[in-house]
Design a protein around this motif. Structure first.
Motif, short mmCIF file in Angstrom:
data_model
loop_
_atom_site.label_atom_id
_atom_site.label_comp_id
_atom_site.label_asym_id
_atom_site.label_seq_id
_atom_site.Cartn_x
_atom_site.Cartn_y
_atom_site.Cartn_z
N ARG A 87 0.82 -1.21 0.00
CA ARG A 87 0.00 0.00 0.00
C ARG A 87 0.86 1.26 0.00
NH1 ARG A 87 -4.86 -1.53 4.30
NH2 ARG A 87 -6.05 -2.85 2.87
N THR A 88 1.96 1.23 0.74
CA THR A 88 2.85 2.40 0.77
C THR A 88 3.43 2.67 -0.60
OG1 THR A 88 3.40 2.04 3.11
CG2 THR A 88 4.95 3.33 1.79
N LEU A 89 3.95 1.62 -1.25
CA LEU A 89 4.52 1.80 -2.58
C LEU A 89 3.46 2.23 -3.59
CD1 LEU A 89 6.84 -1.35 -2.68
CD2 LEU A 89 7.57 1.03 -2.53
N MET A 90 2.31 1.59 -3.54
CA MET A 90 1.24 1.92 -4.47
C MET A 90 0.78 3.36 -4.31
SD MET A 90 -2.48 0.05 -4.72
CE MET A 90 -2.88 0.57 -3.04
N GLY B 106 -0.82 7.21 -6.23
CA GLY B 106 -1.63 8.06 -5.40
C GLY B 106 -3.11 7.73 -5.45
N PRO B 107 -3.92 8.49 -4.73
CA PRO B 107 -5.36 8.20 -4.65
C PRO B 107 -6.11 8.49 -5.94
CG PRO B 107 -4.85 10.24 -3.48
CD PRO B 107 -3.53 9.62 -3.86
N ILE C 65 -7.81 1.05 -11.60
CA ILE C 65 -7.05 0.18 -12.50
C ILE C 65 -5.56 0.43 -12.33
CG2 ILE C 65 -6.46 -0.11 -14.94
CD1 ILE C 65 -9.36 -0.08 -15.60
N GLN C 66 -5.16 1.69 -12.22
CA GLN C 66 -3.75 2.00 -12.01
C GLN C 66 -3.22 1.38 -10.72
OE1 GLN C 66 -2.43 6.10 -12.94
NE2 GLN C 66 -4.53 6.49 -13.60
N GLY D 213 2.75 12.91 -11.88
CA GLY D 213 2.80 11.89 -10.83
C GLY D 213 2.61 12.50 -9.46
N GLN D 214 2.81 11.68 -8.45
CA GLN D 214 2.66 12.15 -7.09
C GLN D 214 3.78 13.11 -6.72
OE1 GLN D 214 -0.04 11.32 -4.77
NE2 GLN D 214 -0.68 11.08 -6.89
N SER D 215 3.47 14.12 -5.95
CA SER D 215 4.47 15.06 -5.48
C SER D 215 4.90 14.68 -4.08
CB SER D 215 3.92 16.49 -5.48
OG SER D 215 2.77 16.58 -4.65
#
Length: 509
Positions: free
Chosen positions: A83-86, A91-92, A138-139, A430-432
């Motif tokens: 979950r942490t890596l995902m 991100g959400p 899906i991601q 992507g996630q910041s």
């Protein structure tokens, strides 16, 4: 590397009689000394790995994959790591996409970009063939499958497909499936098939041989004709590979499975021991056996010595002990005071192996601001690397196929005057890196922007938002506030006016 070997007595004698032989002797010993790590001994195990990359995956990838799945289902730490890596990779809300089609003069074609974005938002509601998952989910599923199983697959389906209802304006759908669907056991040198993938002479995939049904669902009987070739142009394959030429991926848990299982077993043993320790167990310790009179011991109806019973309750005073007797308690020395220290050390090594931060894996946030920020900064490059790999292998090809399907279907045709090859250009967001202390981070960025070392757009990107969306939101908010005769402190014009008013009033005083 070791130190330069010193000449022995034998070396000096050989050098005296035959200097050439002595020189060769010293050179040979020196070469050997440079590679002591290549020599096994009784205190160090020597691993010999001469197999090719695909030989290794053929032998162990499936077994490792099954163990990783078992750990995710039954071990809280393994589940938390995924979950942490995902979360840090997609991100959400998933990877954001900002269309960047350009006209021939290099400017962004705003109308075409807006049309693509509108069609994309409609497509995100039902992008897969089952219609069960939205785009962000899906991601997340693909990332989790990729990291846990070592690889994941996506089939691109465009235009009319038998028995398939795309469900959106753009006739384009995705079929996602696990690595089980591409059999490792399928190898045919005549057709160039290796581990379920058909390759050309250069090792480029031509087709993927996919099971028609899931091979482990227990519903169908597998046979030799249960697989079908799917052209490689329709398949996206993301895999965790360690060596050049490796075809299939191996789970990210491969190097830490043993440690995870050890932590799980050790914690379970400590929990059981602590549980037993919490159950109070007492015994009566009697004195010298010679002091005991067998005739005084209680007996049952058959004349056998009856077990001693002592009722114990909170505040009980035991006054039935004989001379020389005392009550003792069994102490298992649990909970173990060294458990936390041991567990922390193991989790730090585990976090290093899977590429996640220790704080997130252990849920231990007791460090200082500087320590946590340093940990996050160093680790974030790994998250960004995984995000880039996911975008390059999955997100970008899907976007390009979507734009192609939108144009061919006529829903979003390519306008005239567009720069050739720029129709599917896009910015993938992507996630910041999250802010540990928002006030300090905001003040730092504000200082950089005022000094000209950063732009407002960069700050917004770092926060994971689209600058154009922010401007639209601010403009709408300002207009709505103005219509209601409201002025907020964030309005720059009002801030200047208020500062002048206060300065004038202070001057009058």
């Amino acid at each position: 590397m070791s130190k330069r070997p010193q000449p022995t007595v034998t070396d000096r004698i050989v050098n005296w009689f035959n200097p050439v032989s002595g020189l060769k002797r010293m050179q040979a010993r020196q070469v050997q000394a440079y590679y002591e790590a290549a020599k096994p001994d009784r205190t160090r195990k020597f691993r010999r790995d001469t197999g090719g990359p695909n030989v290794q995956t053929q032998q162990g990838a499936v077994a490792i994959r099954n163990q990783a799945r078992h750990l995710e289902q039954n071990h809280d730490i393994a589940r938390g790591i995924l979950r942490t890596l995902m979360t840090n990779i997609v991100g959400p809300k998933g990877i954001g996409i900002e269309p960047q089609p350009r006209t021939k003069d290099g400017k962004i074609h705003k109308e075409y970009a807006a049309a693509l974005l509108e069609a994309w938002r409609d497509w995100q509601t039902k992008p897969d063939v089952t219609g069960q998952y939205h785009w962000a989910r899906i991601q997340r599923m693909l990332v989790k499958t990729w990291l846990r199983d070592g690889e994941a697959f996506v089939q691109l389906l465009s235009g009319p497909v038998p028995l398939l209802d795309h469900g959106t304006k753009i006739p384009f759908s995705l079929e996602i499936f696990e690595p089980d669907m591409v059999p490792y056991s399928l190898n045919d040198t005549r057709l160039g098939i290796r581990q379920g993938i058909e390759l050309n002479a250069w090792g480029k995939p031509r087709a993927y041989w996919v099971h028609k049904q899931h091979p482990t669902d227990g519903i169908v009987m597998l046979s030799s004709n249960n697989t079908k070739p799917v052209p490689a142009s329709r398949i996206l394959h993301i895999a965790s590979t360690d060596r050049i030429g490796q075809i299939r991926g191996v789970s990210e848990f491969a190097s830490v499975i043993t440690r995870l299982e050890d932590i799980k077993d050790y914690e379970e043993s400590e929990r059981v021991a602590a549980k037993i320790s919490a159950m109070l167990t007492a015994y009566v310790k009697r004195g010298n056996p010679e002091m005991l009179d067998p005739d005084t011991l209680p007996r049952d109806s058959e004349g056998n010595i009856a077990p001693r019973e002592i009722s114990m309750q909170p505040g009980t005073i035991v006054d039935t002990l004989e001379v020389g007797e005392e009550i003792g308690l069994i102490d298992s020395k649990r909970p173990n005071p060294n458990l936390i220290t041991f567990r922390q050390g193991q989790l730090k090594a585990l976090a290093a192996g899977v590429g996640a931060t220790y704080s997130s894996v252990a849920r231990d946030y007791n460090g200082t601001f500087s320590a946590q920020r340093q940990e996050l900064i160093e680790q974030w490059s790994n998250y960004a690397t995984l995000t880039d790999e996911f975008v390059g292998n999955i997100i970008q090809p899907i976007w390009e196929a979507f734009v192609r399907a939108a144009a061919l279907s006529g829903v979003v045709p390519v306008p005239k005057g567009l720069k050739e090859g720029s129709a599917d250009d896009a910015l993938f967001i992507g996630q910041s890196m999250p802010w540990i202390d928002p006030l300090k981070e905001a003040n730092g960025w504000a200082t950089l922007v005022r000094a000209g070392f950063a732009s407002e757009t960069e700050v917004m990107r770092k926060r994971g938002v689209n600058p154009l969306d922010v401007l639209d939101q601010i403009q709408k908010f300002r207009n709505d506030a103005k219509d209601r005769d409201l002025v907020f402190d964030s309005d720059a014009a009002w801030k200047v006016v208020s500062e002048n008013i206060y300065s004038d009033s202070s001057d009058e005083d």
